[in-house]
Design an enzyme around this catalytic site. Structure first.
Site, PDB file in Angstrom:
ATOM      1  N   CYS A 284      -6.158 -32.412  28.856  1.00 11.87           N
ATOM      2  CA  CYS A 284      -6.138 -31.610  27.628  1.00 11.87           C
ATOM      3  C   CYS A 284      -6.074 -32.455  26.368  1.00 11.87           C
ATOM      4  O   CYS A 284      -6.005 -31.912  25.267  1.00 11.87           O
ATOM      5  CB  CYS A 284      -4.948 -30.662  27.660  1.00 11.87           C
ATOM      6  SG  CYS A 284      -3.349 -31.506  27.559  1.00 11.87           S
TER       7      CYS A 284
ATOM      8  N   CYS B 137      -1.802 -36.217  25.799  1.00 12.21           N
ATOM      9  CA  CYS B 137      -1.154 -37.535  25.801  1.00 12.21           C
ATOM     10  C   CYS B 137      -1.703 -38.409  24.675  1.00 12.21           C
ATOM     11  O   CYS B 137      -0.986 -39.254  24.135  1.00 12.21           O
ATOM     12  CB  CYS B 137      -1.330 -38.208  27.163  1.00 12.21           C
ATOM     13  SG  CYS B 137      -0.408 -37.385  28.484  1.00 12.21           S
TER      14      CYS B 137
ATOM     15  N   CYS C 278      -1.027 -35.883  34.673  1.00  4.39           N
ATOM     16  CA  CYS C 278      -2.333 -35.592  35.286  1.00  4.39           C
ATOM     17  C   CYS C 278      -2.962 -36.867  35.822  1.00  4.39           C
ATOM     18  O   CYS C 278      -3.465 -36.902  36.947  1.00  4.39           O
ATOM     19  CB  CYS C 278      -3.259 -34.924  34.269  1.00  4.39           C
ATOM     20  SG  CYS C 278      -2.767 -33.252  33.825  1.00  4.39           S
TER      21      CYS C 278
ATOM     22  N   CYS D 111       4.398 -34.648  30.488  1.00  2.05           N
ATOM     23  CA  CYS D 111       3.401 -33.679  30.048  1.00  2.05           C
ATOM     24  C   CYS D 111       3.782 -33.172  28.655  1.00  2.05           C
ATOM     25  O   CYS D 111       4.324 -32.091  28.519  1.00  2.05           O
ATOM     26  CB  CYS D 111       3.311 -32.527  31.046  1.00  2.05           C
ATOM     27  SG  CYS D 111       1.933 -31.399  30.770  1.00  2.05           S
TER      28      CYS D 111
ATOM     29  N   HIS E  23      19.281 -34.879  34.415  1.00  2.00           N
ATOM     30  CA  HIS E  23      20.610 -34.288  34.614  1.00  2.00           C
ATOM     31  C   HIS E  23      21.717 -35.326  34.425  1.00  2.00           C
ATOM     32  O   HIS E  23      22.788 -35.010  33.903  1.00  2.00           O
ATOM     33  CB  HIS E  23      20.675 -33.699  36.024  1.00  2.00           C
ATOM     34  CG  HIS E  23      22.004 -33.135  36.381  1.00  2.00           C
ATOM     35  ND1 HIS E  23      22.485 -31.947  35.872  1.00  2.00           N
ATOM     36  CD2 HIS E  23      22.972 -33.603  37.217  1.00  2.00           C
ATOM     37  CE1 HIS E  23      23.674 -31.701  36.375  1.00  2.00           C
ATOM     38  NE2 HIS E  23      23.993 -32.691  37.186  1.00  2.00           N
TER      39      HIS E  23
ATOM     40  N   CYS F 251      22.445 -35.486  30.781  1.00  2.00           N
ATOM     41  CA  CYS F 251      22.245 -34.237  30.042  1.00  2.00           C
ATOM     42  C   CYS F 251      23.465 -33.914  29.177  1.00  2.00           C
ATOM     43  O   CYS F 251      24.606 -34.190  29.557  1.00  2.00           O
ATOM     44  CB  CYS F 251      22.001 -33.098  31.026  1.00  2.00           C
ATOM     45  SG  CYS F 251      21.755 -31.492  30.221  1.00  2.00           S
TER      46      CYS F 251
ATOM     47  N   CYS G 283      25.636 -24.952  32.073  1.00  2.00           N
ATOM     48  CA  CYS G 283      24.489 -25.632  32.677  1.00  2.00           C
ATOM     49  C   CYS G 283      23.398 -24.605  32.988  1.00  2.00           C
ATOM     50  O   CYS G 283      23.681 -23.486  33.436  1.00  2.00           O
ATOM     51  CB  CYS G 283      24.956 -26.316  33.963  1.00  2.00           C
ATOM     52  SG  CYS G 283      23.600 -27.005  34.953  1.00  2.00           S
TER      53      CYS G 283
ATOM     54  N   CYS H 167      16.439 -24.891  35.620  1.00  2.00           N
ATOM     55  CA  CYS H 167      16.357 -26.261  35.105  1.00  2.00           C
ATOM     56  C   CYS H 167      16.107 -27.252  36.244  1.00  2.00           C
ATOM     57  O   CYS H 167      16.775 -27.212  37.274  1.00  2.00           O
ATOM     58  CB  CYS H 167      17.641 -26.636  34.361  1.00  2.00           C
ATOM     59  SG  CYS H 167      17.540 -28.264  33.581  1.00  2.00           S
TER      60      CYS H 167
ATOM     61  N   CYS I 140      14.853 -38.667  28.585  1.00  5.63           N
ATOM     62  CA  CYS I 140      14.692 -37.674  27.504  1.00  5.63           C
ATOM     63  C   CYS I 140      15.995 -37.378  26.758  1.00  5.63           C
ATOM     64  O   CYS I 140      15.979 -37.271  25.522  1.00  5.63           O
ATOM     65  CB  CYS I 140      14.112 -36.380  28.056  1.00  5.63           C
ATOM     66  SG  CYS I 140      12.618 -36.585  29.034  1.00  5.63           S
TER      67      CYS I 140
ATOM     68  N   CYS J 160      13.816 -30.822  25.132  1.00  4.86           N
ATOM     69  CA  CYS J 160      13.700 -29.490  25.732  1.00  4.86           C
ATOM     70  C   CYS J 160      15.033 -28.765  25.860  1.00  4.86           C
ATOM     71  O   CYS J 160      15.183 -27.612  25.425  1.00  4.86           O
ATOM     72  CB  CYS J 160      13.023 -29.601  27.108  1.00  4.86           C
ATOM     73  SG  CYS J 160      11.374 -30.327  27.037  1.00  4.86           S
TER      74      CYS J 160
ATOM     75  N   CYS K 205      14.622 -28.062  31.600  1.00  3.45           N
ATOM     76  CA  CYS K 205      13.728 -29.164  31.963  1.00  3.45           C
ATOM     77  C   CYS K 205      12.794 -28.624  33.040  1.00  3.45           C
ATOM     78  O   CYS K 205      13.249 -28.065  34.045  1.00  3.45           O
ATOM     79  CB  CYS K 205      14.534 -30.351  32.494  1.00  3.45           C
ATOM     80  SG  CYS K 205      13.518 -31.627  33.287  1.00  3.45           S
TER      81      CYS K 205
ATOM     82  N   CYS L 114       8.467 -32.327  34.315  1.00  2.00           N
ATOM     83  CA  CYS L 114       7.054 -32.690  34.121  1.00  2.00           C
ATOM     84  C   CYS L 114       6.745 -34.143  34.457  1.00  2.00           C
ATOM     85  O   CYS L 114       5.578 -34.525  34.476  1.00  2.00           O
ATOM     86  CB  CYS L 114       6.616 -32.363  32.700  1.00  2.00           C
ATOM     87  SG  CYS L 114       7.337 -33.426  31.426  1.00  2.00           S
TER      88      CYS L 114
END
Length: 315
Positions: free
Chosen positions: A53, A56, A161, A199, A239, A242, A262, A268, A277, A289, A296, A299
């Site tokens: 798509c 990235c 991908c 992603c 996690h 998190c 949680c 999640c 992340c 996210c 989450c 991805c």
């Protein structure tokens, strides 16, 4: 720095460029000196977008340290710079002019260029995804992947991908898409592969991986996990770091969005997804996210999205 013979100006430029690389320590300085001592060295990069798509690429354009213009036009680290010879979205050339540039760059820099793939490889039919003409016939994307991978120094798969198939290979997968990693294994192509999934993939993950390859060469097997992801970014689960980590120990779970606790019961995938992340966040550290009160979706993992479906249901 002075005892290692490094100019302050060079150090500052490197520090900005390598902000995503977190393993900096004094033992690194001699390597930096050696890199700075070299004349500006150009590293050819070819970026091929196949079945995807372009997300990235958009993510890379949002890189901050360094900005994309510095990444493409300046030295990424002292004495080292990238030369992007081909990128369908960023380049001005089109048609046969563009495809000729791709062929010429691959031939001129055979064995020396870094090959970046974005998107999965369509394999079900030669007409499902073609690029350019040769002898009056369309050239399948899968043929380009074979040619360009075989002549590369290394392959970097940008996004899930390219790494594992991702959304492009999700059921019912009418084009028979597979990740570049799997495709190269099927073709018996042995070029080293580094996967930078997501992603989209985080721009820091991609830029940091490229910088590390420039400074240290191809990562050792011990620096990659079982899915060929750099441990620097993917060693721990979401996690693990998190912001809601303590809630699971206390048995406090949210049962609808907006509740405290949680979000495991809401689907999640943080306990099964690897990535930094929670620390790095997105959009230059603005948010991510879970902090945006979503789950989450995992991805960065092989099998995404099919193995995580339905997304909003506990696994």
């Amino acid at each position: 720095m002075s005892i290692h013979g490094i100019e302050r100006r060079d150090f500052m430029r490197w520090a900005l460029a390598a902000g995503a690389v977190t393993e900096f320590h004094e033992a690194f300085l001699p390597k930096l000196k050696a890199a700075a001592a070299e004349a500006a060295r150009a590293h050819p990069v070819l970026w091929l977008q196949i079945s995807g798509c372009s997300g990235c690429s958009i993510s890379l354009l949002n890189t901050v340290h360094p900005a994309v213009k510095n990444l493409l036009l300046d030295e990424v680290v002292p004495g080292q710079r990238l030369v992007m010879h081909f990128h369908q979205t960023l380049m001005a050339g089109t048609g046969e002019v563009a495809m000729s540039a791709l062929r010429e760059a691959a031939e001129a820099h055979k064995g020396k260029y870094v090959m970046v793939f974005e998107g999965a490889v369509p394999t079900k039919d030669a007409n499902f995804g073609t690029m350019g003409l040769e002898g009056g016939k369309h050239v399948p994307m899968s043929e380009w992947v074979k040619r360009l991978s075989a002549g590369a120094m290394a392959v970097i798969n940008a996004g899930t991908c390219a790494a594992y198939g991702g959304i492009s290979a999700a059921e019912p997968n009418p084009t028979g898409c597979v990740g570049v990693t799997q495709f190269l294994e099927q073709q018996g192509i042995k070029t080293p592969v580094i996967n930078v999934p997501g992603c989209p993939c985080h721009p820091d993950w991609f830029v940091g991986t490229v910088v590390k390859v420039l400074l240290y060469g191809i990562p050792a097997a011990s620096e990659l996990d079982d899915h060929r992801r750099p441990k620097l970014y993917f060693a721990k689960t979401v996690h693990n770091r998190c912001i809601y980590r303590d809630y699971i120990d206390e048995g406090v779970f949210a049962h609808k969005f907006g509740e405290t606790g949680c979000m495991l019961e809401l689907g999640c995938k943080g306990p099964f997804a690897h990535g930094d992340c929670p620390m790095r966040q997105w959009n230059s550290g603005v948010n991510w996210c879970i902090q945006a009160n979503n789950i989450c979706i995992g991805c960065t993992e092989p099998g995404f999205p099919d193995e995580h479906a339905p997304l909003y249901q506990r696994r």
